[in-house]
Each structure stands twice: as C-alpha cells, then as structure tokens.
Design a protein around this motif. Structure first.
Motif, PDB file in Angstrom:
ATOM      1  N   TRP A  36       1.261   4.178  -3.029  1.00 36.13           N
ATOM      2  CA  TRP A  36       1.009   5.606  -2.822  1.00 36.13           C
ATOM      3  C   TRP A  36       2.228   6.447  -3.199  1.00 36.13           C
ATOM      4  O   TRP A  36       2.108   7.475  -3.882  1.00 36.13           O
ATOM      5  N   SER A  58       2.032   8.706  -6.582  1.00 37.60           N
ATOM      6  CA  SER A  58       2.094  10.159  -6.382  1.00 37.60           C
ATOM      7  C   SER A  58       3.276  10.759  -7.125  1.00 37.60           C
ATOM      8  O   SER A  58       3.186  11.843  -7.712  1.00 37.60           O
ATOM      9  N   LYS A  96       0.833  -1.201   0.000  1.00 36.52           N
ATOM     10  CA  LYS A  96       0.000   0.000   0.000  1.00 36.52           C
ATOM     11  C   LYS A  96       0.866   1.250   0.000  1.00 36.52           C
ATOM     12  O   LYS A  96       0.612   2.204  -0.753  1.00 36.52           O
TER      13      LYS A  96
END
Length: 497
Positions: A32, A36, A28
């Motif tokens: 991210w 990003s 996870k």
C-alpha cells in the motif's frame, strides 16, 4: 505556479523509503505504501510538466539561500521530461515487483531500496549544481548496490562487485573533477559555471571536460567502459533489472548532455570528434555482443549499450535536430527497454529460465504475450511507425545533414543487427516447439495481472508515441533549444537577463 511540485518526487520517495523500512516485514502495508507513493509521484511529475509547459523553466532555492551559494532544484523541459518518465517507470516496476519479488525473503527491503534509488534519479535530474549531482549519483549507487546483493546468490555477488568497482573509479574521478572545477571557478552551480567558464584557461577547461567525460562515460556504459553492465545486469531479478535498464545509464547520458551543453559546449572542448567515434563504436560493440548471446537477459543487457550509442550520437552531432533526436530516443528507449525486460522476466517466471535453448512454444501457449513482445521488439529495431523509428530517423537525418555518412551507415547496420537479435528471441522462445521437459508454472490471476498490466501499459505508450509523434517531437525540439541556448535556465536560477 507552485514550487512544491518540483521537490515532491524526491521528498515522496525518501519518505516512502523511510516509512517502508519500518513495515518492511508486513507485505500488505509495504504494498500500500509503495504503490500509493509511485502513483502520487506520477501525479506530481505530470503537474510539474504542466507548470513548465505553461510558465517556462523555474528553480527552487532551499532555505532561501539563492544561487550560486545555495542548493537549487531546476526544472526545464529536459529535466521534467526525465522526471515524468522516471515516475512512470517507477510505478510500473513497483507493481510488477509485487508479483515478481513476492516470494523473496527480503521482499519489503526491495521496495525500500526501489524508492531510495528513485529519489536519487529524481534528484540527479532536477539538481542545479554539480556537487549535488554527485550526491544523487551516490544515492543511486548505494541503492543499486543494495538491490544487487539482497537475497543474492554467488553469480549475483560476482556481478555486483564488478558493477561497484568500475562505478567507484567513476566516483573518484568525479570528485577530482568537482574539486578542480571549484578551484578554477569558485562555484559549482551549473548556471553560474556557464557564465564563468569562458574566463577559464583553455588547458584547464580541457582537463576538466576530459575528467567529466570519463566519469559519465562509465556511468553511461560507453565504449570501451561498459564491461560492468553485461557482467551484472543479467544476474538480477527481473523487476530490478527492468528498473536499472530503464534509468541508470540514462542518468549518465543526461549528465553528459547537461554538462557538455550548459558548462562545456561540446564544440569548444575539442572532444566532439572523439565522441562521434565513441558513439559509433558503442552502437556496434553493443549490438555484436547481443548477437552472440543466447539468454534473453544477456541479449537485452548488451542492447542497452548499443542503444546508448544512438543517444550519444545525437549529443556528438551537436545540432538542434540531433539533440532533439537524442532526447526523443532516451524517452523511447526507457519505455521499450523496461518493457522487454518485464516480458523476459514474465517468461522466466513461467518457465523457470531465460536461456533460449530451454524455451519454446511461448507463442502457442500465450499468443497475447507474443503480441506484447513484438511491439517493443520492433520499436527497438526501429520499425515504423513505432517510437524507435522516429528517434533513429532524427539522429540519422542529423548525421547525414552534417556529412557524417559513415556514422549514419553504422546506425543503419546496427538497426539490422538489432532485428537479428530480436528475431532470435522470437524464433527460439516463441516460435519453435516446446523443448523436452519444459513445464510452465500456473500463476494466480492476481499475479498474472500484476505482471501483464505494466507490460501492456508500456506497450500502449510505445504505440502512442509512434502514431502521434508530432507533439512529442515538438516537445523534444523545444527541450533541445533550451539545452543549446540556456538563457531561460540561467534566468530561472540566477535571475540573469
């Protein structure tokens, strides 16, 4: 105008790789961080494009050590175009990898290496001196080799060894060329070399240009130095090979364009006739190799070689319209080739194979995927009004204008053979009835979206560039003018009038 946009793509990628390494086991967190980063990189590269379009080329000297003594990044239309398309490809492959590589034991490490590779690509496009071009090539080589051997099986290791062996030969020749260049001129800054090479002895300049030509011919997969590519690319996971296919050889092509316009004007080196023959033979051997294959990844791998020939054809002709055509074609090919590998990867994920004899009925099962395949396939073959048509039109037009009719005919024949290869994939994988014992894996909706949104994004880009080609051509034409007449580039780096 702020110089921060010029350095952020590289800095972001390196920071992401560093941070991602520490959380590589947390899926996870790595998703991210990686997701990003690529979105921010797209934003930064687009902002850099806006700055360059408004204010013209500019350079950043690190540590305030001005060129030619310090390290500089330089942004002109060509470098920025390559930076923007790299950011876009980085974004789509990273999100695609979240579905395609999620089951891999070293999933987090893939993301780390992705960003190291992207940093190398950005650095190669933006650097203003030859030694740092070598450094960024090595960053790419290390990251790409890492991606080849992570969770690798025997055939993947075999392909990686061939890939690294030829690239190490290229690296050694590159270093030799750099050392001799510094000995002959006392500088490695590209803009400074442009000013100093007219004073270099003819024989020395011929030797140096030959070494650089050999180096970048390997990295671009030109005839007859392309064996490493079809030996290795088809063994890789789909997300990895899409990134490789889109970017790695194009860095070599970019280096050829930059070196043989800014440092050694091609028409003054004596290598132009050779490069014209090489471009034609690269097109022809690549497409014949593709026509002989019955595996989607192998077909697409050989087509990379074939399409590189069109780009080098534009450089070899060495006219403004030809260089503009080469630049247009590079952007088109990066988008289309990445997309075709992503589509092939999705088929392989669903059916467990990319062998055409084991596939069938994909059109009936997923008609929307068939449509998404047809667009880049037709574009690769050069069907109007898609992006591939305009790129081929420009370089073929330039060859006819300059009386290279055999080269133009070769390019047209290669286009027909490309249609044959794409038709083979269509008829075998999509159109024929499902083969015996063929089963499809049911993917979760979230995974299907992660596969298909990148594919749809690149398909829309292909259609857009084809239907609204004029502004893209004008940009490519301006980039070609800057490359062939590098006054603005030199002024940005050295402050010369």
């Amino acid at each position: 105008m702020t110089s921060v946009w010029l350095t952020l793509p590289v800095v972001l990628s390196l920071l992401t790789a560093t941070g991602g390494f520490f959380v590589r086991n947390n899926h996870k967190a790595i998703n991210w961080i990686s997701g990003s980063s690529v979105i921010l990189s797209v934003f930064c590269s687009v902002q850099l494009l806006a700055d360059i379009t408004t204010n013209g080329p500019y350079a950043v000297a690190f540590g305030n050590w001005m060129a030619p003594f310090g390290i500089v990044f330089v942004a002109d239309f060509l470098a920025v175009a390559m930076t923007v398309i790299t950011a876009i490809i980085g974004a789509v492959t990273v999100f695609y990898a979240m579905a395609d590589l999620k089951h891999k034991p070293s999933y987090g490490l893939y993301h780390v290496l992705f960003h190291v590779l992207l940093a190398g690509v950005y650095g190669a496009f933006l650097t203003g001196d030859i030694f740092n071009l070598y450094v960024w090539f090595e960053v790419m080589l290390i990251a790409s080799f890492g991606l080849m051997i992570v969770d690798a099986e025997r055939k993947q290791i075999d392909g990686a060894v061939k890939y690294v062996l030829l690239n190490l030969i290229s690296t050694l020749v590159f270093l030799l060329a750099i050392g001799l260049t510094y000995g002959a001129t006392g500088t490695l800054n590209l803009a400074d070399l442009h000013l100093k090479f007219p004073g270099v002895e003819t024989q020395t300049a011929a030797l140096l240009s030959a070494l650089f030509l050999f180096t970048f011919a390997i990295k671009s997969a030109l005839f007859p130095l392309f064996a490493w590519l079809p030996a290795s690319y088809h063994t890789l996971p789909s997300a990895v090979v899409a990134l490789f296919a889109a970017l790695l050889t194009k860095v070599g092509v970019y280096a050829l364009i930059r070196i043989f316009t800014l440092v050694f004007p091609l028409t003054e080196t004596g290598w132009q006739p050779l490069l014209i023959w090489v471009s034609g033979l690269t097109m022809l051997t690549g497409v014949l190799g593709a026509a002989s294959q019955f595996d989607i990844k192998k077909i697409l791998s050989f087509h990379i070689i074939s399409q590189i020939g069109y780009m080098i054809m534009g450089l070899a002709l060495y006219t403004p319209i030809a260089i503009a055509g080469a630049i247009f074609y590079i952007i088109h090919h990066i988008i289309v080739k990445a997309n075709l590998f992503l589509i092939g990867g999705f088929i392989e994920r669903k059916y467990g194979t990319s062998q055409l004899r084991h596939l069938g009925g994909v059109y009936k099962a997923m008609p929307w995927l068939a449509f998404l395949f047809l667009i880049p396939a037709f574009s690769l073959a050069g069907f109007p009004p898609l992006s591939g048509f305009w790129g081929k039109f420009l370089v073929i037009k330039a060859s006819i204008i300059n009386d290279y009719n055999l080269l133009a005919a070769t390019a047209l024949v290669v286009g027909l053979l490309t249609i044959f290869s794409m038709t083979k994939i269509w008829s075998e994988a999509f159109w024929k009835a499902p083969v015996a014992k063929q089963t499809a894996v049911e993917l979760p909706l979230s995974a299907t979206l992660l596969y298909c949104l990148p594919i749809a994004t690149l398909t829309v880009m292909t259609i857009t560039i084809g239907l609204v080609a004029q502004p893209f051509f004008e940009f490519a034409n301006e980039a070609a003018e800057q490359v062939l007449n590098p006054v603005q580039y030199i002024h940005a780096v050295l402050g010369e009038p």
